[in-house]
Design a protein around this motif. Structure first.
Motif, short mmCIF file in Angstrom:
data_model
loop_
_atom_site.label_atom_id
_atom_site.label_comp_id
_atom_site.label_asym_id
_atom_site.label_seq_id
_atom_site.Cartn_x
_atom_site.Cartn_y
_atom_site.Cartn_z
N ASP A 34 0.85 -1.18 0.00
CA ASP A 34 0.00 0.00 0.00
C ASP A 34 0.89 1.24 0.00
O ASP A 34 1.61 1.52 0.97
CB ASP A 34 -0.90 -0.01 1.24
N THR A 35 0.89 1.96 -1.11
CA THR A 35 1.76 3.14 -1.24
C THR A 35 1.04 4.44 -0.90
O THR A 35 1.60 5.52 -1.12
CB THR A 35 2.31 3.23 -2.68
N ARG A 36 -0.17 4.35 -0.38
CA ARG A 36 -0.88 5.56 -0.02
C ARG A 36 -0.24 6.22 1.20
O ARG A 36 0.47 5.58 1.98
CB ARG A 36 -2.36 5.25 0.25
N LEU A 37 -0.49 7.51 1.35
CA LEU A 37 0.15 8.29 2.40
C LEU A 37 -0.39 7.92 3.77
O LEU A 37 -1.57 7.57 3.93
CB LEU A 37 -0.09 9.78 2.15
N THR A 38 0.49 7.98 4.76
CA THR A 38 0.11 7.68 6.13
C THR A 38 0.88 8.60 7.06
O THR A 38 1.99 9.04 6.71
CB THR A 38 0.42 6.20 6.46
N PRO A 39 0.34 8.94 8.24
CA PRO A 39 1.05 9.83 9.15
C PRO A 39 2.46 9.33 9.45
O PRO A 39 2.67 8.16 9.75
CB PRO A 39 0.18 9.80 10.42
N GLY A 92 4.77 9.13 7.24
CA GLY A 92 5.36 8.70 5.99
C GLY A 92 5.76 9.86 5.12
O GLY A 92 5.35 11.01 5.35
N PRO A 93 6.54 9.59 4.07
CA PRO A 93 6.98 10.67 3.17
C PRO A 93 5.80 11.30 2.43
O PRO A 93 4.93 10.60 1.93
CB PRO A 93 7.93 9.96 2.20
N GLY A 94 5.80 12.60 2.39
CA GLY A 94 4.78 13.32 1.65
C GLY A 94 3.53 13.66 2.44
O GLY A 94 2.76 14.54 2.05
N TYR A 95 3.31 12.99 3.58
CA TYR A 95 2.07 13.20 4.32
C TYR A 95 1.99 14.62 4.89
O TYR A 95 0.95 15.27 4.83
CB TYR A 95 1.94 12.18 5.45
N ARG A 96 3.11 15.10 5.45
CA ARG A 96 3.10 16.45 6.03
C ARG A 96 2.90 17.51 4.96
O ARG A 96 2.15 18.47 5.16
CB ARG A 96 4.40 16.69 6.78
N ARG A 97 3.58 17.34 3.81
CA ARG A 97 3.40 18.30 2.72
C ARG A 97 1.95 18.32 2.27
O ARG A 97 1.36 19.38 2.05
CB ARG A 97 4.30 17.94 1.55
N LEU A 100 1.51 20.60 -2.67
CA LEU A 100 0.67 19.41 -2.81
C LEU A 100 1.35 18.35 -3.67
O LEU A 100 1.69 18.62 -4.83
CB LEU A 100 -0.68 19.77 -3.41
N PRO A 101 1.56 17.13 -3.15
CA PRO A 101 2.19 16.08 -3.95
C PRO A 101 1.32 15.69 -5.15
O PRO A 101 0.09 15.74 -5.09
CB PRO A 101 2.30 14.91 -2.96
N ALA A 102 1.97 15.32 -6.23
CA ALA A 102 1.24 14.84 -7.41
C ALA A 102 0.49 13.57 -7.05
O ALA A 102 1.01 12.71 -6.33
CB ALA A 102 2.21 14.58 -8.55
N PRO A 103 -0.74 13.41 -7.50
CA PRO A 103 -1.51 12.20 -7.19
C PRO A 103 -0.88 10.96 -7.80
O PRO A 103 -0.40 11.00 -8.94
CB PRO A 103 -2.88 12.48 -7.79
N ARG A 104 -0.89 9.86 -7.04
CA ARG A 104 -0.32 8.61 -7.53
C ARG A 104 -1.37 7.52 -7.70
O ARG A 104 -1.07 6.46 -8.23
CB ARG A 104 0.76 8.11 -6.56
N HIS A 105 -2.57 7.79 -7.25
CA HIS A 105 -3.60 6.75 -7.29
C HIS A 105 -4.86 7.21 -8.02
O HIS A 105 -5.92 6.61 -7.88
CB HIS A 105 -3.95 6.31 -5.87
N PHE A 106 -4.73 8.28 -8.79
CA PHE A 106 -5.87 8.80 -9.54
C PHE A 106 -5.99 8.10 -10.88
O PHE A 106 -5.01 7.93 -11.60
CB PHE A 106 -5.71 10.30 -9.76
#
Length: 420
Positions: free
Chosen positions: A23-28, A30-35, A210-216
């Motif tokens: 699961d590559t979705r963001l999580t507290p 993890g990388p990118g979550y704060r941004r 805002l990070p580029a979407p990876r799951h859209f």
């Protein structure tokens, strides 16, 4: 027989093929979550600062244009109603062109219109510009909810949406406080201009962070497919209840905060505009309660948290009836805490419940939510004109009773699966 074709190798390959994909979705943590969290927080700040930029300034706008409270209130109702009308079609665009693209375009147009608002020559022009601003902002709320549902792991979704809603509360608070003090010194036009400049800064930082979407996955813009998706959401009893709950909570909030400036600037309080604007510091309570919604849902469940939010709001409405400034302020604190807890719970439940067309599911919630805001602002002002502060409070109390009734029905329906 080569190692690759041996039974042992074949067995290993079979096991590897059946391993779940990470699961590559963001999580507290993890990388990118704060941004991501900070970017959407800033988007929430800009949205509410712009959307309600005139609300704390209504007494000054009434004086400037020689308009009644109910007429000036349309500078708020027009923006929220336009957002409600446009949120569904713009959410459909996000299914095709991407969440980040639509959110960026929405903020860009909204801040551009915001810089024109101070130059409105008459009340009709101001209401028209505010309607255009609300229509532009319509692309952001539902797209943000859908972005979070796609990019954040389910266990962290309520907390992530809570932070976005917290940004709404900070935007609403800061816009009103800053606007109130600036308006006291230089007038309401300068105040809304400064709010527009702040929103520009938020919009630029949002796009950069805002990070580029990876799951859209791009969807279709076919009207028939959109209608089928909307129809399936409206056929879901749980989603229908959540939509109505969001609308009723916002009726209370919109009505109370539209007329509170008139209430506090009139006798027996007669507070100056800067102090009236500072009253909105109670939005910090909303920031805390919306951010805490995830923990409350974990402990109390969705319905338990909705009961708590409704009960807190009711207590605040009753306390605000006491003709004492301390009681009114404490009442606003409870109303704000209850509203934001209920809103964060209902909106995150929509994203969690929808298994497809999440942007449309969130858009329908946002439509009902802002219809509630428009009705609350307009009818709350009429009630205030007809019966004073008690009339607005009475309207809010009826709306909260509706939240309780719907939640009770949901509890009953949950015990009868066949009825759902």
């Amino acid at each position: 027989m080569s190692p690759a074709s041996s039974p042992a190798a074949a067995s290993t390959d079979a096991v590897a093929d059946t391993q779940p994909t990470a699961d590559t979705r963001l999580t507290p943590g993890g990388p990118g979550y704060r941004r991501m969290s900070f970017a959407l927080f800033l988007a929430g700040v800009a949205t509410f600062a712009l959307l309600y930029s005139t609300q704390a300034l209504l007494p000054l706008i009434s004086d400037g244009y020689g308009a009644s409270a109910s007429a000036a209130a349309w500078t708020v109702s027009a923006s929220t109603f336009a957002l409600a009308v446009c949120v569904l079609p713009l959410s459909a665009l996000s299914e095709r062109f991407g969440r980040r693209t639509v959110m960026t375009a929405s903020l860009t147009v909204a801040v551009a219109v915001g810089l024109l608002v101070p130059f409105a020559p008459d009340l009709g022009s101001l209401i028209t510009l505010r309607a255009l601003q609300g229509a532009a902002l319509a692309g952001l709320p539902a797209s943000a909810m859908a972005y979070l549902a796609e990019e954040v792991r389910p266990k962290a979704l309520v907390a992530a949406i809570g932070l976005f809603v917290a940004g709404n509360s900070i935007g609403g608070m800061s816009g009103r406080i800053i606007g109130g003090w600036i308006a006291q010194a230089w007038g309401w036009r300068v105040a809304v201009g400064v709010i527009g400049v702040i929103a520009v800064a938020c919009a630029v930082a949002f796009r950069m962070l805002l990070p580029a979407p990876r799951h859209f996955t791009p969807g279709s813009l076919r009207p028939r497919a959109l209608a089928a998706t909307v129809g399936s959401h409206l056929a879901n009893p749980l989603l229908r209840r959540l939509y109505l709950i969001g609308a009723l909570f916002m009726m209370v909030f919109g009505g109370v905060y539209t007329v509170i400036g008139y209430r506090l600037s009139a006798a027996p309080f007669s507070l100056p505009q800067g102090v009236v604007g500072s009253i909105f510091i109670v939005y910090l309570v909303g920031t805390a309660s919306s951010a805490a919604a995830g923990r409350l849902v974990t402990r109390l469940g969705r319905r338990g948290t909705l009961y708590l939010g409704a009960g807190t709001t009711m207590a605040g409405l009753l306390l605000a009836l006491v003709p004492n400034i301390v009681s009114v302020l404490l009442g606003l604190v409870l109303i704000t805490a209850g509203f934001f807890a209920g809103h964060a719970t209902a909106s995150s439940s929509v994203s969690h419940t929808a298994t497809h067309g999440r942007a449309q599911a969130s858009a329908l919630y946002q439509t009902m939510y802002y219809v509630g805001s428009s009705v609350g602002s307009a009818v709350g002002a009429v009630a205030f004109h007809a019966a004073g502060w008690s009339g607005t409070v009475g309207l809010g109390f009826l709306a909260v009773l509706g939240v309780v009734a719907i939640t009770v029905w949901g509890t009953y329906a949950a015990r009868r699966p066949a009825a759902i």
